[in-house]
Design a protein around this motif. Structure first.
Motif, PDB file in Angstrom:
ATOM      1  N   PHE A   1       0.828  -1.205   0.000  1.00  0.00           N
ATOM      2  CA  PHE A   1       0.000   0.000   0.000  1.00  0.00           C
ATOM      3  C   PHE A   1       0.865   1.259   0.000  1.00  0.00           C
ATOM      4  CE2 PHE A   1      -3.275   2.739   2.299  1.00  0.00           C
ATOM      5  CZ  PHE A   1      -4.023   2.947   1.155  1.00  0.00           C
ATOM      6  N   MET A   2       1.919   1.264   0.818  1.00  0.00           N
ATOM      7  CA  MET A   2       2.815   2.422   0.856  1.00  0.00           C
ATOM      8  C   MET A   2       3.512   2.631  -0.482  1.00  0.00           C
ATOM      9  SD  MET A   2       4.605   2.517   4.617  1.00  0.00           S
ATOM     10  CE  MET A   2       5.111   0.795   4.648  1.00  0.00           C
ATOM     11  N   LEU A   3       4.001   1.550  -1.081  1.00  0.00           N
ATOM     12  CA  LEU A   3       4.643   1.671  -2.391  1.00  0.00           C
ATOM     13  C   LEU A   3       3.648   2.197  -3.422  1.00  0.00           C
ATOM     14  CD1 LEU A   3       6.758  -1.633  -2.517  1.00  0.00           C
ATOM     15  CD2 LEU A   3       7.595   0.708  -2.172  1.00  0.00           C
ATOM     16  N   GLY A   4       2.397   1.753  -3.315  1.00  0.00           N
ATOM     17  CA  GLY A   4       1.368   2.255  -4.223  1.00  0.00           C
ATOM     18  C   GLY A   4       1.135   3.746  -4.042  1.00  0.00           C
ATOM     19  N   ILE A   5       1.120   4.220  -2.791  1.00  0.00           N
ATOM     20  CA  ILE A   5       0.943   5.651  -2.525  1.00  0.00           C
ATOM     21  C   ILE A   5       2.146   6.438  -3.042  1.00  0.00           C
ATOM     22  CG2 ILE A   5       0.754   7.389  -0.707  1.00  0.00           C
ATOM     23  CD1 ILE A   5      -0.823   5.371   0.939  1.00  0.00           C
ATOM     24  N   PHE A   6       3.361   5.920  -2.762  1.00  0.00           N
ATOM     25  CA  PHE A   6       4.562   6.601  -3.250  1.00  0.00           C
ATOM     26  C   PHE A   6       4.546   6.695  -4.779  1.00  0.00           C
ATOM     27  CE2 PHE A   6       6.962   4.751   0.643  1.00  0.00           C
ATOM     28  CZ  PHE A   6       6.373   5.703   1.452  1.00  0.00           C
ATOM     29  N   GLY A   7       4.218   5.572  -5.423  1.00  0.00           N
ATOM     30  CA  GLY A   7       4.183   5.557  -6.880  1.00  0.00           C
ATOM     31  C   GLY A   7       3.114   6.482  -7.436  1.00  0.00           C
ATOM     32  N   THR A   8       1.963   6.532  -6.787  1.00  0.00           N
ATOM     33  CA  THR A   8       0.889   7.414  -7.232  1.00  0.00           C
ATOM     34  C   THR A   8       1.308   8.869  -7.146  1.00  0.00           C
ATOM     35  OG1 THR A   8      -0.770   5.795  -6.513  1.00  0.00           O
ATOM     36  CG2 THR A   8      -1.520   8.054  -6.864  1.00  0.00           C
ATOM     37  N   TYR A   9       1.984   9.235  -6.054  1.00  0.00           N
ATOM     38  CA  TYR A   9       2.474  10.611  -5.935  1.00  0.00           C
ATOM     39  C   TYR A   9       3.538  10.898  -6.987  1.00  0.00           C
ATOM     40  CZ  TYR A   9       4.802  14.763  -4.207  1.00  0.00           C
ATOM     41  OH  TYR A   9       5.357  16.005  -4.122  1.00  0.00           O
ATOM     42  N   LEU A  10       4.403   9.921  -7.237  1.00  0.00           N
ATOM     43  CA  LEU A  10       5.451  10.095  -8.242  1.00  0.00           C
ATOM     44  C   LEU A  10       4.845  10.363  -9.618  1.00  0.00           C
ATOM     45  CD1 LEU A  10       8.509   9.866  -8.983  1.00  0.00           C
ATOM     46  CD2 LEU A  10       8.085   7.435  -9.390  1.00  0.00           C
ATOM     47  N   VAL A  11       3.770   9.667  -9.930  1.00  0.00           N
ATOM     48  CA  VAL A  11       3.150   9.791 -11.258  1.00  0.00           C
ATOM     49  C   VAL A  11       2.277  11.036 -11.357  1.00  0.00           C
ATOM     50  CG1 VAL A  11       1.483   8.718 -12.835  1.00  0.00           C
ATOM     51  CG2 VAL A  11       3.241   7.323 -11.724  1.00  0.00           C
ATOM     52  N   PHE A  12       1.459  11.293 -10.344  1.00  0.00           N
ATOM     53  CA  PHE A  12       0.466  12.370 -10.434  1.00  0.00           C
ATOM     54  C   PHE A  12       0.885  13.648  -9.721  1.00  0.00           C
ATOM     55  CE2 PHE A  12      -1.964   8.434 -10.985  1.00  0.00           C
ATOM     56  CZ  PHE A  12      -2.670   8.721 -12.141  1.00  0.00           C
ATOM     57  N   GLN A  13       1.978  13.602  -8.940  1.00  0.00           N
ATOM     58  CA  GLN A  13       2.475  14.774  -8.212  1.00  0.00           C
ATOM     59  C   GLN A  13       1.430  15.349  -7.253  1.00  0.00           C
ATOM     60  OE1 GLN A  13       5.839  16.163  -8.314  1.00  0.00           O
ATOM     61  NE2 GLN A  13       5.905  14.022  -8.998  1.00  0.00           N
ATOM     62  N   THR A  14       0.565  14.497  -6.727  1.00  0.00           N
ATOM     63  CA  THR A  14      -0.414  14.906  -5.734  1.00  0.00           C
ATOM     64  C   THR A  14      -0.899  13.677  -4.988  1.00  0.00           C
ATOM     65  OG1 THR A  14      -2.533  16.033  -5.348  1.00  0.00           O
ATOM     66  CG2 THR A  14      -2.337  14.713  -7.354  1.00  0.00           C
ATOM     67  N   THR A  15      -1.389  13.907  -3.772  1.00  0.00           N
ATOM     68  CA  THR A  15      -2.024  12.817  -3.021  1.00  0.00           C
ATOM     69  C   THR A  15      -3.527  13.027  -2.913  1.00  0.00           C
ATOM     70  OG1 THR A  15      -1.686  13.921  -0.890  1.00  0.00           O
ATOM     71  CG2 THR A  15       0.068  12.424  -1.657  1.00  0.00           C
ATOM     72  N   SER A  16      -4.030  14.109  -3.524  1.00  0.00           N
ATOM     73  CA  SER A  16      -5.459  14.398  -3.484  1.00  0.00           C
ATOM     74  C   SER A  16      -6.220  13.350  -4.293  1.00  0.00           C
ATOM     75  CB  SER A  16      -5.729  15.791  -4.050  1.00  0.00           C
ATOM     76  OG  SER A  16      -7.116  16.000  -4.226  1.00  0.00           O
ATOM     77  N   ILE A  17      -7.153  12.674  -3.652  1.00  0.00           N
ATOM     78  CA  ILE A  17      -7.890  11.608  -4.335  1.00  0.00           C
ATOM     79  C   ILE A  17      -8.706  12.133  -5.512  1.00  0.00           C
ATOM     80  CG2 ILE A  17      -9.712   9.886  -4.048  1.00  0.00           C
ATOM     81  CD1 ILE A  17      -8.647   9.392  -1.221  1.00  0.00           C
ATOM     82  N   PRO A  18      -9.460  13.229  -5.383  1.00  0.00           N
ATOM     83  CA  PRO A  18     -10.202  13.726  -6.552  1.00  0.00           C
ATOM     84  C   PRO A  18      -9.290  14.084  -7.727  1.00  0.00           C
ATOM     85  CG  PRO A  18     -11.042  14.724  -4.541  1.00  0.00           C
ATOM     86  CD  PRO A  18      -9.786  13.995  -4.178  1.00  0.00           C
ATOM     87  N   GLU A  19      -8.146  14.701  -7.459  1.00  0.00           N
ATOM     88  CA  GLU A  19      -7.229  15.078  -8.540  1.00  0.00           C
ATOM     89  C   GLU A  19      -6.633  13.840  -9.204  1.00  0.00           C
ATOM     90  OE1 GLU A  19      -4.291  17.854  -7.213  1.00  0.00           O
ATOM     91  OE2 GLU A  19      -5.758  19.148  -6.226  1.00  0.00           O
ATOM     92  N   ILE A  20      -6.304  12.830  -8.413  1.00  0.00           N
ATOM     93  CA  ILE A  20      -5.740  11.594  -8.968  1.00  0.00           C
ATOM     94  C   ILE A  20      -6.761  10.908  -9.866  1.00  0.00           C
ATOM     95  CG2 ILE A  20      -4.951   9.262  -8.378  1.00  0.00           C
ATOM     96  CD1 ILE A  20      -3.758  10.510  -5.811  1.00  0.00           C
ATOM     97  N   LEU A  21      -8.002  10.815  -9.386  1.00  0.00           N
ATOM     98  CA  LEU A  21      -9.034  10.114 -10.155  1.00  0.00           C
ATOM     99  C   LEU A  21      -9.369  10.866 -11.436  1.00  0.00           C
ATOM    100  CD1 LEU A  21     -11.435   8.910  -7.314  1.00  0.00           C
ATOM    101  CD2 LEU A  21      -9.458   7.762  -8.308  1.00  0.00           C
ATOM    102  N   ALA A  22      -9.303  12.194 -11.385  1.00  0.00           N
ATOM    103  CA  ALA A  22      -9.582  12.981 -12.589  1.00  0.00           C
ATOM    104  C   ALA A  22      -8.483  12.804 -13.636  1.00  0.00           C
ATOM    105  CB  ALA A  22      -9.729  14.456 -12.217  1.00  0.00           C
TER     106      ALA A  22
END
Length: 663
Positions: free
Chosen positions: A181-202
């Protein structure tokens, strides 16, 4: 929506006051405070949920405080309220409030009640933080919070070695999932440059086809991220491979089991996948993994449930199996059906666990069903409550009449969605779901028949008989061994009654909103309207598949445990190897012990005995101590006590100093 602040933080306030006040406040004050706070939160949650059902509410975000602003990493603490959150709010607060009330009776004799109720409220707060998260870091805060609270509650009776071992096991296994889960969060931030769920999903649809470097390979970005996030869900929601902690968690008090299995810990993974459903929809490989793992878990756990004798372990494995249904529903794209089953499951699973607690309470804490029998005459209210829960989990209902218990509406919808999806993986999930429904019916009715029907067998229980004081005359006259089961107090029966209503009617009432109303889910999950239409058009045989296997499971259990009770023993004798394999939980614990536990202990011993003791201690503190000791021995020889010896040493030192200066 400002009431959300009270819903979330009242349980935390109650946990802090009750935990710190503890015995200084006394049992009654702490229990009243924590239970009252949960009922207030529950009372505030239902209007929010019903406003989304009625279509009068819109998603909103309530800010709490600024949290982290560091370079490009920025996120605040805020509470997101939408339809998905509203569903979880009523599930969590309703079950938790009833568990608090139930615990008044169940924990009446426990000397440490304030600590228990404080832990329960802390558990609820952590789960509420998870489901109201507006960003991934806040979700992770709640994610770890429920892990901590589960550790504290599973090991609540910490003087029992088995409870301590179960708590540690749950904590360690979940750390494995949390790494993903942590690696997934780190990777998501690396790709999208945000941790905001609405911004990531958009932004997620725009990443379709992108690749990322992972473990030396170029792999599809969204598949990598979603699989890593799903590994976290596997740990929290006890999916195949990371499921081993769940049955051992039964070492905690029964109200804890109900809270973990119905409303908090194990639902976190399903919620997370549904919350991030727009991400998963861009990751077909990840969805295939979710479908396969969910379907395999559904079947695997159901097989084990057919062989267990501990009443709580049977229900625990049924939880594991039902979670498999939820995950493969999400895997085939039926996120609304997954959440609907989570919703209905909360009612009937809490009912079954609390009903089991009432049976255990009546049977002097005996949990082995082989020592039950004939209890429907002694505890009739508990019997009818557990019968309602059993009818709900087995999915009794008739399609043509549009009537049925809660599980009929949600579980059948999942099976239909898997068939309607039509892919190879979805077809696999469909057949696993149908077969698991057969096994679910069998082991659920097996539990009912062993517990409430047949002759009383508690006379054979040494645990019960050793706990009962009777005269020799009474022992000779009483065919029940001198013990008479008794119905639970009203504080335990009232929650059973309320949950029974949910198990009976929750599916019938809310099915249209969860399954057919796209506006209800707008902006909270991915809603596949085309799949819903295909679900309604599946062949009639598919619609009746779950009912047919449910009836077959009921008849089989009745025949084996009521009509001809010699059948189970004959079956075990005939298929001893298969029974042994399933009874020992497919030997996962033994396999993990060989592959992971023993090597870890061996490695730990090497670091301890050779590294720590052999090298660090030998050349560090022990070596330094040896040098000092030897120096002291040499110095001791110099310290003779004779004046001429000291004068000679001083002279030699003086000559040496002058020589050094001159030459």
């Amino acid at each position: 929506m400002q009431w959300i602040l009270f819903i979330v933080f009242l349980p935390l306030l109650a946990a802090i006051v009750g935990g710190l006040g503890n015995r200084a406040l006394g049992n009654t004050v702490v229990k009243s405070l924590t239970t009252g706070a949960l009922f207030i939160s529950c009372g505030l949650s239902w209007p929010i949920f019903l406003s989304f059902i009625g279509g009068s509410a819109e998603a909103s975000v309530v800010p709490v405080l600024q949290w982290v602003h560091s370079g490009t990493l920025t996120f605040d603490w805020a509470l997101r309220v939408d339809a998905l959150t509203a569903v979880m709010l009523v599930v969590i607060t309703t079950v938790s409030a009833l568990v608090h009330l139930y615990s008044w009776g169940y924990m009446e004799e426990d000397p440490d009640q304030p600590r228990f109720f404080a832990y329960l409220s802390l558990f609820t707060f952590a789960m509420l933080m998870l489901v109201t998260a507006d960003n991934l870091v806040q979700m992770f805060f709640g994610w770890e919070g429920v892990g901590l609270a589960s550790y504290l509650l599973i090991g609540f009776w910490f003087r029992k070695p088995s409870a301590n071992a179960a708590a540690i096991k749950a904590f360690v296994v979940n750390r494995v999932g949390d790494l993903g889960f942590m690696l997934g969060i780190f990777g998501t931030y690396l790709v999208f440059q945000t941790t905001s769920i609405p911004e990531i999903l958009a932004a997620a649809p725009g990443m379709t086809g992108a690749t990322i470097g992972f473990l030396g390979y170029r792999l599809p970005t969204m598949d990598v991220l979603c699989i890593l996030l799903f590994i976290g869900a596997m740990g929290k929601s006890a999916q195949l491979g990371l499921h081993t902690w769940l049955p051992d968690a039964m070492e905690g008090p029964t109200p804890v089991s109900a809270l973990i299995h119905a409303a908090t810990m194990v639902t976190a993974g399903v919620f997370m996948v549904c919350r991030l459903s727009p991400m998963f929809e861009t990751a077909p490989i990840a969805l295939g993994v979710v479908t396969f793992v969910g379907a395999a878990t559904c079947f695997f756990a159901a097989t084990i449930g057919t062989t267990q004798w501990d009443i709580k372990r049977v229900i625990a494995y049924s939880t594991c199996s039902q979670l498999g249904y939820m995950f493969f529903a999400a895997g085939v794209g039926a996120y609304g059906a997954a959440m609907f089953h989570l919703f209905t499951h909360a009612f009937f699973k809490a009912l079954l666990f609390l009903g089991a607690g009432s049976v255990i309470h009546a049977m002097h804490h005996e949990q082995d069903m082989r020592y039950y029998g004939g209890l429907r005459k002694h505890i009739p209210l508990t019997f009818w409550a557990m019968t309602a829960g059993t009818l709900a989990i087995t999915g009794l209902g008739i399609y043509d009449l549009h009537a049925g218990f809660a599980g009929f509406w949600s579980k059948d919808a999942i099976i239909e969605a898997a068939f309607a999806r039509g892919t190879d993986m979805a077809t696999f999930a469909f057949w696993m779901g149908v077969f698991a429904a057969l096994l679910t019916s069998f082991y659920s009715w097996r539990l009912v028949f062993l517990t409430f029907f047949g002759k009383p067998r508690w006379i054979e229980s040494e645990h019960i008989q050793h706990s009962v004081h009777k005269t020799p005359a009474q022992a000779g006259e009483d065919t029940t061994g001198g013990y008479h089961p008794h119905e639970s107090p009203y504080s335990m029966l009232i929650p059973l009654g309320v949950l029974s209503l949910g198990a009976i009617a929750a599916g019938q009432i809310f099915a249209p909103s969860f399954l057919d109303d796209a506006s209800f889910w707008a902006g909270s999950i991915f809603y596949n309207e085309a799949l819903i239409h295909k679900m309604h058009a599946v062949p009639v045989l598919v619609k009746y598949a779950a009912f047919i296997v449910m009836a077959l499971g009921f008849v089989t259990a009745w025949w084996a445990y009521i009509k001809n009770t010699s059948i189970p023993a004959k079956f075990v004798a005939q298929f001893s190897a298969v029974h042994r394999f399933v009874y020992n939980k497919w030997y996962f614990d033994e396999l993990y012990n060989i592959v992971f536990v023993k090597p870890a202990f061996w490695l730990g011993r090497q670091f301890w005995q050779r590294g720590d003791v052999g090298i660090i201690d030998r050349f560090g503190p022990n070596g330094a101590a040896w040098v000092v000791a030897q120096g002291a021995v040499a110095a001791k020889k110099v310290q003779s006590g004779y004046l001429y010896s000291y004068a000679l040493i001083m002279l030699i030192g003086l000559v040496a100093a002058i020589t050094w200066v001159l030459f």
